[in-house]
Scaffold this motif. Structure first.
Motif, PDB file in Angstrom:
ATOM      1  N   ALA A   8      25.112  41.587  24.197  1.00  0.00           N
ATOM      2  CA  ALA A   8      25.759  40.884  25.309  1.00  0.00           C
ATOM      3  C   ALA A   8      26.800  41.794  25.957  1.00  0.00           C
ATOM      4  N   GLY A   9      26.952  41.642  27.273  1.00  0.00           N
ATOM      5  CA  GLY A   9      27.953  42.407  28.009  1.00  0.00           C
ATOM      6  C   GLY A   9      27.357  43.094  29.218  1.00  0.00           C
ATOM      7  N   LYS A  10      28.175  43.940  29.844  1.00  0.00           N
ATOM      8  CA  LYS A  10      27.737  44.710  31.017  1.00  0.00           C
ATOM      9  C   LYS A  10      27.459  46.136  30.585  1.00  0.00           C
ATOM     10  N   TRP A  11      26.303  46.635  31.027  1.00  0.00           N
ATOM     11  CA  TRP A  11      25.823  47.952  30.641  1.00  0.00           C
ATOM     12  C   TRP A  11      25.412  48.728  31.891  1.00  0.00           C
ATOM     13  N   LYS A  12      25.800  50.001  31.967  1.00  0.00           N
ATOM     14  CA  LYS A  12      25.447  50.880  33.090  1.00  0.00           C
ATOM     15  C   LYS A  12      24.391  51.870  32.607  1.00  0.00           C
ATOM     16  N   LEU A  13      23.342  52.062  33.414  1.00  0.00           N
ATOM     17  CA  LEU A  13      22.270  52.982  33.020  1.00  0.00           C
ATOM     18  C   LEU A  13      22.826  54.384  32.800  1.00  0.00           C
ATOM     19  N   HIS A  14      22.503  54.949  31.668  1.00  0.00           N
ATOM     20  CA  HIS A  14      22.901  56.317  31.323  1.00  0.00           C
ATOM     21  C   HIS A  14      21.759  57.280  31.650  1.00  0.00           C
ATOM     22  N   HIS A  15      20.548  56.950  31.182  1.00  0.00           N
ATOM     23  CA  HIS A  15      19.383  57.771  31.513  1.00  0.00           C
ATOM     24  C   HIS A  15      18.078  57.029  31.213  1.00  0.00           C
ATOM     25  N   ASN A  16      17.007  57.551  31.804  1.00  0.00           N
ATOM     26  CA  ASN A  16      15.649  57.040  31.614  1.00  0.00           C
ATOM     27  C   ASN A  16      14.814  58.085  30.899  1.00  0.00           C
ATOM     28  N   GLU A  17      13.826  57.636  30.155  1.00  0.00           N
ATOM     29  CA  GLU A  17      12.827  58.515  29.547  1.00  0.00           C
ATOM     30  C   GLU A  17      11.453  57.902  29.813  1.00  0.00           C
ATOM     31  N   SER A  39      18.070  55.486  40.698  1.00  0.00           N
ATOM     32  CA  SER A  39      19.184  54.529  40.740  1.00  0.00           C
ATOM     33  C   SER A  39      19.796  54.381  39.343  1.00  0.00           C
ATOM     34  N   HIS A  40      21.025  53.923  39.298  1.00  0.00           N
ATOM     35  CA  HIS A  40      21.727  53.693  38.028  1.00  0.00           C
ATOM     36  C   HIS A  40      22.251  52.265  38.002  1.00  0.00           C
ATOM     37  N   PRO A  41      21.355  51.319  37.733  1.00  0.00           N
ATOM     38  CA  PRO A  41      21.747  49.910  37.788  1.00  0.00           C
ATOM     39  C   PRO A  41      22.656  49.491  36.634  1.00  0.00           C
ATOM     40  N   THR A  42      23.272  48.351  36.840  1.00  0.00           N
ATOM     41  CA  THR A  42      24.030  47.679  35.794  1.00  0.00           C
ATOM     42  C   THR A  42      23.164  46.543  35.280  1.00  0.00           C
ATOM     43  N   GLN A  43      23.165  46.358  33.979  1.00  0.00           N
ATOM     44  CA  GLN A  43      22.442  45.258  33.340  1.00  0.00           C
ATOM     45  C   GLN A  43      23.491  44.402  32.624  1.00  0.00           C
ATOM     46  N   GLU A  44      23.542  43.135  32.990  1.00  0.00           N
ATOM     47  CA  GLU A  44      24.468  42.228  32.323  1.00  0.00           C
ATOM     48  C   GLU A  44      23.658  41.244  31.499  1.00  0.00           C
ATOM     49  N   ILE A  45      24.009  41.121  30.230  1.00  0.00           N
ATOM     50  CA  ILE A  45      23.309  40.217  29.324  1.00  0.00           C
ATOM     51  C   ILE A  45      24.300  39.166  28.854  1.00  0.00           C
ATOM     52  N   ILE A  46      23.946  37.908  29.089  1.00  0.00           N
ATOM     53  CA  ILE A  46      24.785  36.784  28.697  1.00  0.00           C
ATOM     54  C   ILE A  46      23.990  35.944  27.704  1.00  0.00           C
ATOM     55  N   ILE A  47      24.574  35.709  26.525  1.00  0.00           N
ATOM     56  CA  ILE A  47      23.901  34.932  25.487  1.00  0.00           C
ATOM     57  C   ILE A  47      24.759  33.719  25.179  1.00  0.00           C
ATOM     58  N   LYS A  55      20.887  40.006  34.073  1.00  0.00           N
ATOM     59  CA  LYS A  55      21.042  40.346  35.490  1.00  0.00           C
ATOM     60  C   LYS A  55      20.930  41.860  35.642  1.00  0.00           C
ATOM     61  N   PHE A  56      20.088  42.289  36.586  1.00  0.00           N
ATOM     62  CA  PHE A  56      19.992  43.696  36.971  1.00  0.00           C
ATOM     63  C   PHE A  56      20.614  43.817  38.346  1.00  0.00           C
ATOM     64  N   ILE A  57      21.583  44.702  38.488  1.00  0.00           N
ATOM     65  CA  ILE A  57      22.265  44.872  39.768  1.00  0.00           C
ATOM     66  C   ILE A  57      22.227  46.351  40.132  1.00  0.00           C
ATOM     67  N   SER A  58      21.644  46.649  41.304  1.00  0.00           N
ATOM     68  CA  SER A  58      21.615  48.022  41.809  1.00  0.00           C
ATOM     69  C   SER A  58      21.736  47.981  43.321  1.00  0.00           C
ATOM     70  N   MET A  59      21.809  49.161  43.922  1.00  0.00           N
ATOM     71  CA  MET A  59      21.863  49.228  45.378  1.00  0.00           C
ATOM     72  C   MET A  59      20.552  48.757  45.991  1.00  0.00           C
ATOM     73  N   LEU A  60      19.460  48.839  45.238  1.00  0.00           N
ATOM     74  CA  LEU A  60      18.143  48.491  45.747  1.00  0.00           C
ATOM     75  C   LEU A  60      17.824  47.007  45.634  1.00  0.00           C
ATOM     76  N   MET A  61      18.365  46.364  44.587  1.00  0.00           N
ATOM     77  CA  MET A  61      18.006  44.966  44.358  1.00  0.00           C
ATOM     78  C   MET A  61      18.951  44.325  43.352  1.00  0.00           C
ATOM     79  N   THR A  62      18.916  43.018  43.331  1.00  0.00           N
ATOM     80  CA  THR A  62      19.557  42.247  42.283  1.00  0.00           C
ATOM     81  C   THR A  62      18.497  41.288  41.772  1.00  0.00           C
TER      82      THR A  62
END
Length: 135
Positions: A8-17, A39-47, A55-62
């Motif tokens: 749970a919490g807010k997470w910012k993308l560090h990298h993709n593989e 893009s480097h979206p933020t992912q918020e997980i609420i439990i 929630k995925f939040i980026s400049m491209l989409m939410t």
């Protein structure tokens, strides 16, 4: 709840593989794959008990998905509706989605370094990772 609230919490993308290859397999257009891959979206997980909101939040989409552990729900991928089910498995949040392109499995867990690992297995078995750092 047999889950693990440490995701749970807010997470910012560090990298993709392997994420761009995954998007290609899933039928995402070339330009969309390139844009999303950079893009480097933020992912918020609420439990809240068995109810989870991601929630995925980026400049491209939410994008937001809400579900209850163990109950079928609907997701959307590239305009396609999918059936999904989530469960806790060995402290990981595991979501299985089945749609027109087949079945994909996404696992979320926090590793020993405190990073949120989002591991996605495509219908053809391609495995990609999106690694997030706590905000």
């Amino acid at each position: 709840m047999a889950g693990n609230n440490n995701i749970a919490g807010k997470w910012k993308l560090h990298h993709n593989e392997g994420f761009e290859e995954f998007l290609e397999e899933m039928g995402a257009p070339y330009l969309a794959r390139k844009a999303v891959g950079k893009s480097h979206p933020t992912q918020e997980i609420i439990i809240n008990g068995d109810h989870v909101t991601i929630k995925f939040i980026s400049m491209l989409m939410t994008r937001e998905i809400n579900f209850t552990i163990g109950q079928e729900f609907e997701t959307e991928w590239s305009g396609q509706k999918n059936k999904a089910m989530a469960r806790w498995e060995d402290g990981k949040l595991v979501m299985t989605e089945t749609g027109a392109v087949g079945k994909s499995i996404t696992s979320r867990y926090v590793d020993e370094n405190g990073m949120l690992q989002m591991v996605i297995t495509s219908p053809k078995g391609l495995v990609c990772k999106r690694v997030f750092k706590k905000k």
